[in-house]
Scaffold this active site. Structure first.
Site, PDB file in Angstrom:
ATOM      1  N   ASP A 111       0.735  -6.821  -5.843  1.00 19.86           N
ATOM      2  CA  ASP A 111       1.349  -6.019  -4.783  1.00 19.86           C
ATOM      3  C   ASP A 111       2.543  -5.295  -5.410  1.00 19.86           C
ATOM      4  O   ASP A 111       2.982  -5.637  -6.508  1.00 19.86           O
ATOM      5  CB  ASP A 111       1.818  -6.955  -3.643  1.00 19.86           C
ATOM      6  N   SER A 112       3.082  -4.337  -4.669  1.00 18.10           N
ATOM      7  CA  SER A 112       4.296  -3.656  -5.130  1.00 18.10           C
ATOM      8  C   SER A 112       5.438  -4.670  -5.249  1.00 18.10           C
ATOM      9  O   SER A 112       6.438  -4.405  -5.914  1.00 18.10           O
ATOM     10  CB  SER A 112       4.690  -2.571  -4.142  1.00 18.10           C
ATOM     11  N   CYS A 126      -2.040  -5.009  -1.228  1.00 15.70           N
ATOM     12  CA  CYS A 126      -1.083  -3.969  -0.853  1.00 15.70           C
ATOM     13  C   CYS A 126      -1.848  -2.884  -0.098  1.00 15.70           C
ATOM     14  O   CYS A 126      -2.764  -2.270  -0.662  1.00 15.70           O
ATOM     15  CB  CYS A 126      -0.440  -3.409  -2.120  1.00 15.70           C
ATOM     16  N   GLU A 173      12.076  -7.978   0.122  1.00 14.80           N
ATOM     17  CA  GLU A 173      12.315  -8.092  -1.325  1.00 14.80           C
ATOM     18  C   GLU A 173      13.667  -8.741  -1.622  1.00 14.80           C
ATOM     19  O   GLU A 173      13.825  -9.417  -2.626  1.00 14.80           O
ATOM     20  CB  GLU A 173      12.241  -6.713  -1.990  1.00 14.80           C
ATOM     21  N   CYS A 180       1.007  -3.871   6.516  1.00 15.60           N
ATOM     22  CA  CYS A 180       1.695  -3.986   5.219  1.00 15.60           C
ATOM     23  C   CYS A 180       1.840  -5.479   4.953  1.00 15.60           C
ATOM     24  O   CYS A 180       2.246  -6.236   5.847  1.00 15.60           O
ATOM     25  CB  CYS A 180       3.067  -3.314   5.297  1.00 15.60           C
ATOM     26  N   HIS A 227       3.931  -7.139   3.391  1.00 14.15           N
ATOM     27  CA  HIS A 227       5.290  -7.694   3.504  1.00 14.15           C
ATOM     28  C   HIS A 227       5.612  -8.121   4.941  1.00 14.15           C
ATOM     29  O   HIS A 227       6.475  -8.970   5.153  1.00 14.15           O
ATOM     30  CB  HIS A 227       6.341  -6.655   3.080  1.00 14.15           C
TER      31      HIS A 227
HETATM   32  N1  DGL Z   1       3.084  -4.715   0.567  1.00 16.02           N
HETATM   33  C1  DGL Z   1       2.942  -3.283   0.477  1.00 16.02           C
HETATM   34  C2  DGL Z   1       1.887  -2.814   1.472  1.00 16.02           C
HETATM   35  O1  DGL Z   1       1.092  -3.622   1.905  1.00 16.02           O
HETATM   36  C3  DGL Z   1       4.274  -2.636   0.545  1.00 16.02           C
HETATM   37  C4  DGL Z   1       4.308  -1.198   0.111  1.00 16.02           C
HETATM   38  C5  DGL Z   1       5.619  -0.734  -0.434  1.00 16.02           C
HETATM   39  O2  DGL Z   1       6.001  -1.179  -1.508  1.00 16.02           O
HETATM   40  O3  DGL Z   1       6.230   0.118   0.210  1.00 16.02           O
HETATM   41  O4  DGL Z   1       1.785  -1.666   1.829  1.00 16.02           O
END
Ligand code: DGL
Length: 268
Positions: free
Chosen positions: A10-11, A73, A151, A183, A185
């Site tokens: 993931d990011s 992600c 984060e 998302c 997160h």
């Molecule tokens: N967890 C990522 C998602 O599902 C976050 C994206 C981001 O870094 O903005 O979209």
């Protein structure tokens, strides 16, 4: 190949909400998780930058011998999943915008979706929307600023509550009874969301469905870890180790090794 790990990335740390579900239904599998927290968020980056970072992350996981990649992600799935499937040989599982289960659940015929700008802009969301939003009012809301709070480990504080209220109150005012978390997160905010919505809105998180799909593909490709294998969870991050450790403990992923990545990650 059967004994090789599953790669999940993931990011940042959001994809851990997917890891948790994968561990539940695939207890024998080892997982290598890559969090690109040093470059997070991806949600507002250009497509070419997201693709460049994504290919680095995948290159790293493939160099570790991962047999399958879960793109945990929504943003990367929206921007790149077709390109990734065409480019690499390993199977890929992506995140689906959960409009189908939401459309089945809603009685009010009003759904809210919280996701990043780039997820809403992608072909996948538009196609899923056309397929399942017939006769349903869908209120979409970019969750700007939410990923950054997770984060930093600030997903339970007053600032998070204020931001979520700003995003959710207009949805509550139009009478949504179902909320899609688009998302990975955002499930970290589940407690706050439940409190703001007075537990009257069904929250839909696609993580479990993604875990089920992972199991299905592993069986189809005949790459499941043998039953007697014991799993390992290894967490790689381009961000800070300490924040990651706290979040891992909160989400109750207990068996882990954490490795902080420094320098260039070579492409595959
Ligand atoms: N967890 C990522 C998602 O599902 C976050 C994206 C981001 O870094 O903005 O979209």
């Amino acid at each position: 190949m059967q004994n090789n790990p599953i790669g999940i990335f993931d990011s940042g740390v959001g994809g851990l909400t997917v890891v948790k579900e994968v561990q539940k239904i695939l207890p024998n599998e080892s997982i290598y998780y890559f969090a690109d927290s040093g470059n997070c968020p991806y949600g507002s980056k250009t497509e070419s930058e997201t693709l460049r970072l994504t290919q680095k992350n995948i290159g790293f996981l493939l160099n570790q011998g991962c047999k399958l990649i879960v793109v945990a992600c929504n943003t990367v799935t929206a921007v790149a999943i077709d390109i990734l499937r065409a480019k690499y040989k390993v199977p890929f599982i992506g995140m689906e915008p959960a409009l189908k289960p939401a459309s089945i659940h809603t009685k009010a015929k009003r759904i809210g979706v919280l996701a990043t700008e780039n997820t809403f802009n992608g072909r996948l969301f538009k196609e899923t929307f056309q397929k399942y939003a017939n006769g349903i009012e869908v209120h979409i809301q970019p969750g700007n600023g939410l990923v950054e709070l997770v984060e930093k480990g600030n997903h339970k504080g007053e600032h998070a509550r204020k931001l979520l209220e700003k995003y959710l109150n207009p949805m509550l005012a139009i009478g949504i009874d179902t909320l899609v978390l688009g998302c990975t997160h955002y499930p970290f905010f589940s407690e706050l969301i439940t409190s703001i919505t007075h537990n009257e809105v069904k929250i839909i998180d696609p993580a479990r469905a993604v875990a089920r799909q992972t199991k299905k593909i592993i069986n189809e490709f005949d790459i499941a870890a043998p039953k007697e294998t014991c799993c390992e969870f290894t967490f790689f991050t381009t961000g800070e180790k300490r924040t990651a450790k706290n979040l891992l403990q909160q989400i109750m992923i207990k068996t882990f090794k954490i490795k902080q990545m420094t320098g260039e990650i070579s492409p595959f």
